[in-house]
Design a protein around this motif. Structure first.
Motif, PDB file in Angstrom:
ATOM      1  N   GLU A   1      45.081  -0.649  45.799  1.00  0.00           N
ATOM      2  CA  GLU A   1      46.422  -0.390  46.320  1.00  0.00           C
ATOM      3  C   GLU A   1      46.496   1.019  46.911  1.00  0.00           C
ATOM      4  N   ASN A   2      47.019   1.123  48.115  1.00  0.00           N
ATOM      5  CA  ASN A   2      47.215   2.427  48.745  1.00  0.00           C
ATOM      6  C   ASN A   2      48.527   3.004  48.211  1.00  0.00           C
ATOM      7  N   VAL A   3      48.420   4.076  47.428  1.00  0.00           N
ATOM      8  CA  VAL A   3      49.611   4.704  46.848  1.00  0.00           C
ATOM      9  C   VAL A   3      50.000   5.965  47.618  1.00  0.00           C
ATOM     10  N   GLY A   4      49.345   6.188  48.757  1.00  0.00           N
ATOM     11  CA  GLY A   4      49.694   7.312  49.623  1.00  0.00           C
ATOM     12  C   GLY A   4      49.597   8.645  48.922  1.00  0.00           C
ATOM     13  N   ASP A   5      50.589   9.500  49.143  1.00  0.00           N
ATOM     14  CA  ASP A   5      50.542  10.847  48.570  1.00  0.00           C
ATOM     15  C   ASP A   5      50.948  10.876  47.102  1.00  0.00           C
ATOM     16  N   LYS A   6      51.140   9.721  46.492  1.00  0.00           N
ATOM     17  CA  LYS A   6      51.449   9.621  45.056  1.00  0.00           C
ATOM     18  C   LYS A   6      50.179   9.379  44.234  1.00  0.00           C
ATOM     19  N   PHE A   7      49.002   9.618  44.842  1.00  0.00           N
ATOM     20  CA  PHE A   7      47.747   9.300  44.165  1.00  0.00           C
ATOM     21  C   PHE A   7      47.625   9.992  42.811  1.00  0.00           C
ATOM     22  N   ALA A   8      47.837  11.302  42.754  1.00  0.00           N
ATOM     23  CA  ALA A   8      47.666  12.045  41.502  1.00  0.00           C
ATOM     24  C   ALA A   8      48.628  11.529  40.433  1.00  0.00           C
ATOM     25  N   GLU A   9      49.867  11.305  40.825  1.00  0.00           N
ATOM     26  CA  GLU A   9      50.881  10.809  39.886  1.00  0.00           C
ATOM     27  C   GLU A   9      50.488   9.433  39.335  1.00  0.00           C
ATOM     28  N   GLU A  10      50.079   8.526  40.211  1.00  0.00           N
ATOM     29  CA  GLU A  10      49.696   7.179  39.780  1.00  0.00           C
ATOM     30  C   GLU A  10      48.421   7.195  38.945  1.00  0.00           C
ATOM     31  N   ALA A  11      47.453   8.029  39.325  1.00  0.00           N
ATOM     32  CA  ALA A  11      46.200   8.123  38.557  1.00  0.00           C
ATOM     33  C   ALA A  11      46.490   8.577  37.129  1.00  0.00           C
ATOM     34  N   ARG A  12      47.413   9.534  36.972  1.00  0.00           N
ATOM     35  CA  ARG A  12      47.791  10.002  35.625  1.00  0.00           C
ATOM     36  C   ARG A  12      48.470   8.880  34.831  1.00  0.00           C
ATOM     37  N   LYS A  13      49.385   8.153  35.476  1.00  0.00           N
ATOM     38  CA  LYS A  13      50.079   7.056  34.790  1.00  0.00           C
ATOM     39  C   LYS A  13      49.081   6.012  34.299  1.00  0.00           C
ATOM     40  N   ILE A  14      48.098   5.688  35.134  1.00  0.00           N
ATOM     41  CA  ILE A  14      47.078   4.714  34.738  1.00  0.00           C
ATOM     42  C   ILE A  14      46.237   5.273  33.598  1.00  0.00           C
ATOM     43  N   HIS A  15      45.806   6.521  33.733  1.00  0.00           N
ATOM     44  CA  HIS A  15      44.953   7.165  32.722  1.00  0.00           C
ATOM     45  C   HIS A  15      45.636   7.200  31.352  1.00  0.00           C
ATOM     46  N   PHE A  16      46.921   7.500  31.334  1.00  0.00           N
ATOM     47  CA  PHE A  16      47.639   7.631  30.072  1.00  0.00           C
ATOM     48  C   PHE A  16      48.312   6.326  29.632  1.00  0.00           C
ATOM     49  N   GLY A  17      48.016   5.221  30.314  1.00  0.00           N
ATOM     50  CA  GLY A  17      48.511   3.910  29.904  1.00  0.00           C
ATOM     51  C   GLY A  17      49.984   3.690  30.159  1.00  0.00           C
TER      52      GLY A  17
ATOM     53  N   THR B   1      51.224   2.740  33.047  1.00  0.00           N
ATOM     54  CA  THR B   1      51.351   1.658  34.017  1.00  0.00           C
ATOM     55  C   THR B   1      50.054   0.844  33.972  1.00  0.00           C
ATOM     56  N   GLU B   2      50.076  -0.318  34.599  1.00  0.00           N
ATOM     57  CA  GLU B   2      48.919  -1.206  34.565  1.00  0.00           C
ATOM     58  C   GLU B   2      47.681  -0.569  35.196  1.00  0.00           C
ATOM     59  N   ALA B   3      46.528  -0.835  34.604  1.00  0.00           N
ATOM     60  CA  ALA B   3      45.266  -0.349  35.166  1.00  0.00           C
ATOM     61  C   ALA B   3      44.947  -1.173  36.406  1.00  0.00           C
ATOM     62  N   ARG B   4      44.664  -0.477  37.493  1.00  0.00           N
ATOM     63  CA  ARG B   4      44.342  -1.151  38.748  1.00  0.00           C
ATOM     64  C   ARG B   4      43.643  -0.154  39.649  1.00  0.00           C
ATOM     65  N   GLY B   5      42.962  -0.659  40.653  1.00  0.00           N
ATOM     66  CA  GLY B   5      42.325   0.206  41.626  1.00  0.00           C
ATOM     67  C   GLY B   5      43.357   0.769  42.578  1.00  0.00           C
ATOM     68  N   ILE B   6      43.306   2.076  42.790  1.00  0.00           N
ATOM     69  CA  ILE B   6      44.220   2.716  43.729  1.00  0.00           C
ATOM     70  C   ILE B   6      43.448   3.675  44.619  1.00  0.00           C
ATOM     71  N   TYR B   7      44.019   3.986  45.765  1.00  0.00           N
ATOM     72  CA  TYR B   7      43.511   5.057  46.608  1.00  0.00           C
ATOM     73  C   TYR B   7      44.686   5.688  47.315  1.00  0.00           C
ATOM     74  N   GLY B   8      44.489   6.883  47.812  1.00  0.00           N
ATOM     75  CA  GLY B   8      45.562   7.590  48.483  1.00  0.00           C
ATOM     76  C   GLY B   8      45.136   9.011  48.782  1.00  0.00           C
ATOM     77  N   ALA B   9      46.106   9.881  48.896  1.00  0.00           N
ATOM     78  CA  ALA B   9      45.842  11.278  49.259  1.00  0.00           C
ATOM     79  C   ALA B   9      46.232  12.194  48.106  1.00  0.00           C
ATOM     80  N   ALA B  10      45.479  13.274  47.976  1.00  0.00           N
ATOM     81  CA  ALA B  10      45.781  14.286  46.969  1.00  0.00           C
ATOM     82  C   ALA B  10      45.451  15.652  47.550  1.00  0.00           C
ATOM     83  N   THR B  11      46.233  16.638  47.168  1.00  0.00           N
ATOM     84  CA  THR B  11      45.934  18.000  47.589  1.00  0.00           C
ATOM     85  C   THR B  11      44.775  18.534  46.755  1.00  0.00           C
ATOM     86  N   ILE B  12      44.220  19.645  47.176  1.00  0.00           N
ATOM     87  CA  ILE B  12      43.143  20.278  46.404  1.00  0.00           C
ATOM     88  C   ILE B  12      43.649  20.609  45.001  1.00  0.00           C
ATOM     89  N   GLU B  13      44.866  21.128  44.909  1.00  0.00           N
ATOM     90  CA  GLU B  13      45.432  21.482  43.601  1.00  0.00           C
ATOM     91  C   GLU B  13      45.590  20.249  42.721  1.00  0.00           C
TER      92      GLU B  13
END
Length: 141
Positions: A88-104, A106-118
């Motif tokens: 799923e393309n989560v756009g510029d919400k990649f970091a936020e969604e990756a954290r939600k998945i990591h910490f359980g 939201t549902e675990a799923r493959g995502i891609y999108g954009a993230a800043t260096i920070e």
């Protein structure tokens, strides 16, 4: 795997590969990380600049590729396209969604999108595994 630029207390710079930021910290605290030049175990992460490729540099690389390299680039592009088709393309919400998945949260799923260096640094420091997805000149996603 994450590559960190490292330096010791004697100002020697070197690199190391680790599974995550937590892996680096654990190995460092246990004395498993040391400077290859002087052996010092007082090692810290150095600031890293992202590798930025210009279109001029890309053109030079493209011109320098032989048949085997072109085949590998085509395979890499196919792999990149398959990842995009099955995630799923989560756009510029990649970091936020990756954290939600990591910490359980939201549902675990493959995502891609954009993230800043920070954001990418923060994900690595939190031990969240991710990797850059190559972007090719004719990618539209």
């Amino acid at each position: 795997m994450i590559r960190f630029s490292l330096h010791c207390d004697r100002a020697h710079d070197f690199e190391g590969w680790f599974r995550s930021n937590d892996d680096f910290e654990t190995q460092r605290k246990r004395g498993f990380v040391s400077c290859p030049e002087c052996g010092s175990q007082k090692v810290e992460k150095a600031l890293m600049a992202p590798a930025v490729s210009t279109s001029r540099k890309q053109e030079k690389v493209a011109l320098a590729m032989g048949e085997q390299q072109r085949k590998m680039m085509a395979a890499l592009k196919d792999l990149s396209e398959k990842v995009r088709e099955n995630a799923e393309n989560v756009g510029d919400k990649f970091a936020e969604e990756a954290r939600k998945i990591h910490f359980g949260e939201t549902e675990a799923r493959g995502i891609y999108g954009a993230a800043t260096i920070e954001e990418a640094k923060g994900l690595a420091e939190d031990g969240i595994e991710f990797m850059p997805l190559p972007v090719f000149p004719d990618d539209r996603n």
